[in-house]
Design an enzyme around this catalytic site. Structure first.
Site, short mmCIF file in Angstrom:
data_model
loop_
_atom_site.label_atom_id
_atom_site.label_comp_id
_atom_site.label_asym_id
_atom_site.label_seq_id
_atom_site.Cartn_x
_atom_site.Cartn_y
_atom_site.Cartn_z
CB THR A 58 8.67 0.22 -3.39
OG1 THR A 58 8.00 0.98 -2.39
CG2 THR A 58 8.40 -1.25 -3.19
CG ASN B 29 -2.03 -1.07 1.01
OD1 ASN B 29 -2.94 -0.88 0.20
ND2 ASN B 29 -1.89 -2.20 1.69
CD GLU B 30 4.71 1.51 -2.72
OE1 GLU B 30 4.98 2.03 -1.63
OE2 GLU B 30 5.55 0.84 -3.35
N PRO B 31 2.27 5.14 -0.71
CG PRO B 31 4.07 6.56 -0.28
CD PRO B 31 3.72 5.19 -0.80
#
Ligand code: GLP
Length: 627
Positions: A180, A161-163
């Site tokens: 990442t 769950n990236e920014p």
């Protein structure tokens, strides 16, 4: 809401347990999971685990395997759901999370195959939505996740769950963040090979779990852990959403705890025992937060910034200031090997013997030049017998394009002088074929790996040459743990330690430079450090060993803070330039390390701001143990 258990944790919005080591944390967590599994089994019920990948949970999985083998823990009633999978990878790919989970856990326990669930990396694009919806339904049908295990990425992500991932997000396909992908570059032999997408459980999927433990090790994670635990709840750091979960906890080690307020600024949260190092830390912090040199701090500055205890114990300000100023001043030395024929009472390194045998250990071939290039320069100039040793080959970091370049040039040379070059031509063709067969996500075959390691050897020799070190003073240990392993899952063996023992017995150093003491325990630096630690323990009774000083340096990401520094070696603009030039020799590395000179300049600026001398750059070291 989270429970606040002590004043020291007042800043923390998620219960956070700082364990003595990652191994201790992993063992404690495995024990909890064991209790869940056995209590459920007693009631003939299943236990549903949410599982994570990455280096962080590896020690936890090893402990679960041990519990299975040695204590009879059965996983027959366990159902698992993994957080995520790279999109585009087959389950057999060595970097797929499927393969990771089989290698690290599933193949070693008695979990029924049908109880294992991971998102598929191979669903066609037009079926991704449906696949993700079905994954959510399977979790619910299993009764929801009882215990979710998490790691944390440097962007603060849980799962992938990236920014920007919202509180409501569900299982879906996501585009990976640049950071990442950079962090995964070594796993995939280059950033360009890292998949661009992944399928991940959403934040909301994760928060539905009944209990959650997030693990984090090493100082690289310290910043993001603090943001998640102490910062606001924000989709910029998806782990911060765990603040809203009643049963979420963080299990971290000392490295990852470094930036927490209770560790970094303990006087803000409760009474402090004013040891010399805490005192030094407090005065440096006061000076930098007041933007005022140490010698100009006054009583009121201490009182108004939570340091009244310290002031009444060790004050007045004038006395405290001068005491700390002198300590800081004494860390500065242009003589990292000790200054011959000088009074060394207040110098970081002893004067005798001179010259010294200085052993510079570089876990990967670039580490030492990156972190202590200017210090090496001085040691050479000051006549010490220096040996630079690359502990691992570092071959996994070398880009394919470098091997391609080498093989293509070789092939071309062969066309210029065709007589007797058949073997070379065959070799070049072989390498080019291996590269071609490897395809987008393939593995390096041994011959390719060997070539990459030779390329990096050449670069270290070159870089060392630029710092005045002759070839014969550069050595390559090729520790077996690296040759046999992969990033995020290396395993140290007694063979590694015995290689280091041999090296030490032969060279008998007076001083050693090494890094990795505070790194993620599964990193190359940390394992190399452990090999040295074990080797020194084995050799502790040898005469040279008790007199040998060990200096710790840091990788490029996190410089030592001024209060942690025991030896600050200044570099002139010219010396810094020479180091930068030496660094340009590492052309094959996929991530450039050039900004390290900025790190060195940053330390110099910090010293300047504290009111010490204003140097161009400083390389910094911490004493590992007293001579
Ligand atoms: C990947 C995984 C995460 C993991 C993170 C950190 O991004 N999807 O689940 O937490 O890496 O990895 P490591 O534990 O190796 O630091």
């Amino acid at each position: 809401m989270s429970k606040r258990r002590s004043a020291a944790e007042a800043y923390e919005k998620i219960p956070t347990i700082i364990h003595d080591s990652s191994a201790a944390a992993a063992a404690a967590l495995a024990q909890e999971v064991k209790e869940l599994i056995t209590s459920r089994a007693a009631k003939k019920k299943t236990a549903v685990l949410g599982l994570a990948t990455g280096s962080t949970p590896v020690s936890f999985y090893r402990e679960l395997i041990r519990l299975h083998r040695e204590e009879g823990l059965s996983f027959k009633n366990v159902v698992t759901f993994n957080l995520d999978e790279y999109y585009g990878l087959t389950p057999e790919h060595p970097e797929s999370y499927h393969r990771f989970m089989c290698d690290q856990l599933f193949d070693h326990i008695d979990i029924p195959k049908e109880n294992i669930h991971l998102p598929s990396g191979l669903v066609p694009s037009d079926q991704v939505f449906e696949h993700c919806r079905a994954y959510e339904e399977m979790i619910d049908a299993a009764g929801g996740v009882d215990f979710q295990i998490l790691g944390i990425g440097r962007t603060g992500h849980i799962g992938f769950n990236e920014p920007g991932s919202s509180r409501e997000s569900l299982t879906r396909r996501i585009t990976l963040d640049r950071i990442t992908r950079q962090d995964a570059a070594a796993d995939f032999r280059g950033e360009e090979n890292v998949p661009r997408f992944a399928i991940t459980m959403g934040v909301s999927t994760i928060l539905r779990a009944k209990k959650i433990v997030l693990m984090a090790w090493g100082e690289n994670k310290a910043g993001v852990v603090t943001k998640a635990v102490e910062g606001p709840v924000t989709d910029a750091v998806s782990a911060s959403f765990l603040q809203e979960h009643a049963e979420a906890r963080f299990f971290i080690d000392k490295g990852a705890a470094r930036e927490l307020t209770r560790v970094k600024l303990p006087w803000l949260v409760g009474p402090v025992k004013w040891s010399p190092s805490e005192t030094r830390r407090a005065v440096c912090w006061l000076s930098s937060s007041m933007d005022r040199p140490v010698l100009k701090l006054i009583d009121e500055d201490y009182n108004e910034h939570g340091l009244s205890d310290l002031l009444s114990e060790q004050g007045p300000a004038y006395k405290l200031n001068i005491n700390i100023f002198n300590q800081l001043q004494h860390t500065i030395s242009g003589w990292p090997g000790g200054k011959p024929n000088a009074d060394d009472t207040f110098r970081p390194e002893r004067a005798k013997p001179y010259p010294k045998r200085s052993l510079v250990l570089s876990p990967e071939p670039q580490d030492a030049v990156v972190s202590l290039g200017s210090t090496i320069d001085r040691l050479v100039e000051q006549g010490h017998d220096i040996r630079v040793v690359a502990m691992t080959s570092g071959s996994l970091r070398v880009a394919d394009s470098e091997a391609d370049k080498f093989a293509s040039i070789l092939q071309e040379i062969a066309t210029l002088s065709p007589e007797g070059w058949d073997e070379q031509t065959d070799y070049a063709r072989h390498i080019l074929r291996l590269l071609e067969e490897k395809g987008e996500f393939g593995e390096d075959q041994p011959a390719l790996r060997q070539l990459k390691s030779l390329i990096l050897r050449g670069e270290l020799r070159d870089a060392a040459h630029a710092l005045g070190i002759p070839q014969e003073k550069v050595q390559f240990l090729n520790l077996p743990f690296y040759e046999r392993g992969r990033y995020r899952r290396f395993k140290l063996t007694p063979e590694d330690t015995s290689e280091v023992v041999k090296l030490l017995q032969e060279f008998r150093p007076h001083q050693i430079y090494i890094t990795g003491d505070a790194a993620d325990p599964s990193s190359v630096a940390a394992l190399s450090f452990r090999a040295l630690e074990q080797a020194l323990a084995e050799l502790q009774h040898e005469d040279w060993s008790s007199a040998c000083s060990v200096w710790l340096y840091r990788g490029r990401e996190k410089a030592l803070e001024p209060w942690e520094i025991d030896m600050a070696v200044p570099a002139s603009p010219m010396q810094l330039e020479r180091k930068a030039r030496a660094l340009t020799r590492y052309q094959s590395l996929t991530t450039l390390e050039m900004d390290v000179t900025k790190v060195n300049q940053g330390t110099a600026q910090q010293y300047d701001a504290l009111g010490l001398a204003n140097y161009e750059a400083i390389e910094s070291f911490q004493r590992w143990r007293k001579v």
